[in-house]
Design an enzyme around this catalytic site. Structure first.
Site, mmCIF file in Angstrom:
data_model
loop_
_atom_site.group_PDB
_atom_site.id
_atom_site.type_symbol
_atom_site.label_atom_id
_atom_site.label_comp_id
_atom_site.label_asym_id
_atom_site.label_seq_id
_atom_site.Cartn_x
_atom_site.Cartn_y
_atom_site.Cartn_z
ATOM 1 C CE LYS A 377 -5.967 1.214 -5.598
ATOM 2 N NZ LYS A 377 -5.358 0.719 -4.351
ATOM 3 C CG ASP A 382 -8.713 -4.119 -3.426
ATOM 4 O OD1 ASP A 382 -8.769 -5.202 -4.053
ATOM 5 O OD2 ASP A 382 -7.686 -3.705 -2.865
ATOM 6 C CE LYS A 389 -8.141 -5.065 -0.153
ATOM 7 N NZ LYS A 389 -6.796 -4.713 0.345
ATOM 8 C CG ASP A 400 -8.540 0.549 -3.029
ATOM 9 O OD1 ASP A 400 -7.694 1.257 -2.442
ATOM 10 O OD2 ASP A 400 -8.241 -0.481 -3.651
ATOM 11 C CG ASP A 459 -5.150 -7.049 -1.606
ATOM 12 O OD1 ASP A 459 -5.970 -6.290 -2.164
ATOM 13 O OD2 ASP A 459 -4.927 -7.023 -0.385
ATOM 14 C CD GLU A 461 -6.070 -3.452 -6.044
ATOM 15 O OE1 GLU A 461 -6.444 -2.342 -5.635
ATOM 16 O OE2 GLU A 461 -5.541 -4.299 -5.292
ATOM 17 N NE ARG A 463 1.654 -2.664 -6.012
ATOM 18 C CZ ARG A 463 2.325 -2.924 -4.892
ATOM 19 N NH1 ARG A 463 3.532 -3.447 -4.952
ATOM 20 N NH2 ARG A 463 1.791 -2.664 -3.714
#
Length: 618
Positions: A377, A382, A389, A400, A459, A461, A463
């Site tokens: 990933k 993010d 967030k 991230d 959020d 995202e 996956r």
């Protein structure tokens, strides 16, 4: 120290942190060559250098030669080299003239036996050469020799070394030696080139060097925006004193900067042993991969766009001899990578998919492992998207992309370690931002391969981009095993804390291999269940799946996230590391550094190599 903001075209690969030079020698630490013997008054040479201290001979470090050859110091690797770490070289001339002449710290290893600190014969001899009594020091300071413990003793000397470290390795386990290496790096500071007296075996020296390199880590100039003139200083506390600042800043020390030459000299009677030399080479290579990942993670997102990260991956992979391809935004749209396109839709900096390929040699028996595929990933920042967030949670979101960084750090190390078999890596890179074209809660997207997903929370995202990577790998790459790494859920930190990663797997054999690899690498994991009763939680009335649990109030956010990823692996052996807790740290702790930790590089290499640390995989 002054720093400037990194430029938006900063290139990390040339300026990144590299593993320190490690020199193995069987000679004693000399007070000087041609200088006084113990008990004699110091003599200042004619060159204006330190009293009794020779100028280093030409080629003393990094000169051509054979590592570990008799009468010379085997220099394993080249400090700050732009090429691959671990190149063999040796010091020319006599070992006494080349080795240890400028080491300001003498470190003597101390083991702990039944709670008592024990100094070996060679350590006692080294202490005697600088006029120290280790038994009295240990008794006076109640030093037990625990792993990572350091007793720092200033020496009243005009010539090097100026400090003596009694360095605890506990019972002598691999983890103990790793802790000792990291402690030496942190307590020695950037100016305290250590001369270490020890008799480790191959696994112990591997762990010690790895700990020293990781504990020595400083962010690259490209990350901090530092200029070459900036100095980085360290502090430490002495036994019986408040600070060692004056001891570290001795007048004859050369200035040390972020890119200053870093050297570790390790004195052992078996300096010519090929197993030790190879263990040091491998430890430097692995730690170098971790440091690459750390530098990438620590780079501010102002610079670290998906395209920038893809470019760094291309450069690093090309230098490592890997095959590399990059799909840009138009390629992703035309080929149906709906997860990446949707997540990156709110940012003016479009997503990318990087593919790295490595074809290693066969094993000694002529067999090759199956095709292993790694998926990382890589969310370069993010914000949470429209499911925004809180600001406090957003501050660390430049990290991230830690999963992709770990995968890249492992991949660029494989060729140097001659890891057998075929390995392919996919780096799923995007930036999750707010914008007019951002994906909205309630949207239905189509991931690669045709699976539709109702996006209930933007959020969640990570996956979505992994879904594209996993589905693409399963359908087109013919993998035998798939492993993904992702800073996926905050729930994993609640469950396991900041030092243990969550491991989920559809295959017990693969899970066992990965858990064993993590144990050998010194990275802690805990396997968690793929609870089948939770699977209906990710059902959707309008799509094949929902990206967060909605149908059942089961909580277990890490489990439902892993169940979501499993849907895209078509029954192949697959494992998922949730590294949301372990990928970043708020403070230095042993070999773990503040900021990006590079967690997963060591585990992936141990898994792919399939051999104990310090031993060759083939």
């Amino acid at each position: 120290m002054t720093t400037a903001a990194p430029t938006q075209d900063a290139d990390l690969i040339d300026s990144r942190y590299r593993a320190p030079l490690v020199i193995l020698t069987s000679t004693e630490h000399p007070p000087s060559v041609g200088g006084p013997e113990p008990g004699e008054p110091p003599v200042r040479d004619d060159t204006g250098g330190a009293p009794g201290e020779p100028a280093p001979p030409a080629g003393s470090v990094g000169a051509p030669g054979v590592a570990g050859s008799p009468g010379s110091a085997g220099a394993v690797g080249t400090a700050g080299a732009a090429g691959a770490a671990g190149e063999g070289s040796a010091a020319e001339g006599t070992a006494g003239a080349a080795v240890g002449w400028d080491c300001s710290v003498l470190a003597v290893v101390v083991t702990s036996v039944d709670g008592a600190a024990v100094v070996g014969e060679q350590g006692r001899s080294a202490c005697a050469r600088v006029g120290a009594d280790p038994d009295r020091l240990i008794e006076n300071e109640a030093f037990r020799g625990d792993a990572g413990g350091v007793l720092v003793v200033p020496l009243s000397r005009s010539e090097r070394p100026w400090r003596l470290f009694l360095l605890g390795v506990g019972a002598g386990g691999t983890a103990d030696w790793r802790s000792a290496g990291a402690a030496l790096a942190r307590r020695g500071g950037t100016r305290g080139r250590p001369f270490v007296v020890a008799e480790p075996d191959a696994e112990q020296i591997y762990a010690f060097v790895e700990g020293f390199v990781l504990g020595s880590y400083r962010p690259a100039d490209a990350v901090t925006g530092a200029t070459p003139e900036d100095a980085v200083t360290g502090t430490t506390h002495e036994a019986g004193t408040e600070s060692a600042e004056s001891a570290e800043s001795a007048p004859d020390e050369p200035p040390a900067g972020p890119r200053a030459e870093r050297i570790l000299v390790l004195r052992t009677e078996r300096a010519e042993n090929p197993a030790l030399i190879e263990a040091v080479r491998r430890a430097r290579a692995v730690a170098d991969g971790v440091c690459l990942a750390r530098d990438l993670i620590n780079m501010p997102s102002l610079v670290k766009t998906p395209r920038w990260l893809a470019d760094q991956a291309v450069r690093a992979a090309s230098r490592a001899g890997l095959g590399v391809t990059v799909l840009d935004h138009s390629d992703l749209v035309s080929q149906g990578f709906g997860g990446l396109v949707a997540v990156g839709g709110g940012s003016p900096r479009p997503p990318c998919l990087v593919t790295l390929t490595y074809d290693g040699p066969s094993t000694a028996g002529g067999r090759t492992p199956g095709h292993r595929v790694l998926v990382g990933k890589g969310i370069t920042f993010d914000s949470g998207g429209l499911s925004l967030k809180p600001s406090v949670s957003m501050a660390s979101m430049k990290t991230d992309m830690s999963g992709a960084a770990a995968v890249l750090g492992a991949m660029v190390t494989l060729a140097e370690l001659e890891v057998p078999g075929k390995v392919t890596a996919l780096l799923c890179l995007a930036e999750n931002m707010i914008g007019a074209s951002a994906v909205r809660p309630g949207d239905v997207i189509t991931c690669w391969g045709g699976t539709t997903v109702e996006v209930l929370n933007t959020d969640a995202e990570g996956r979505l981009v992994l879904a594209d990577g996993l589905a693409y790998a399963a359908a087109t790459l013919a993998p035998d095993q798939i492993v993904d790494l992702a800073t996926l859920t905050g729930a994993i930190t609640v469950a396991l804390g900041r030092r243990t990663a969550g491991l989920f797997s559809s295959d017990d054999t693969l899970a066992g291999e990965l858990a064993d690899a993590a144990g050998r690498a010194g990275e802690r994991v805990w396997r968690l269940p793929l609870t089948e009763e939770y699977r209906p939680a990710i059902d959707s009335p309008v799509a094949d799946l929902a990206n967060i649990g909605r149908a059942l109030d089961v909580n277990g956010g890490s489990i439902t996230a892993a169940l979501f990823l499993r849907e895209f692996t078509v029954g192949l052996p697959w494992a998922h590391f949730d590294i949301a807790g372990t990928a970043r740290a708020d403070s230095d702790d042993g070999e773990i550094s503040r900021g990006g930790t590079g967690w997963g590089v060591r585990t992936l290499i141990a898994y792919l190599a399939g051999a104990p640390a310090g031993e060759q995989p083939t």
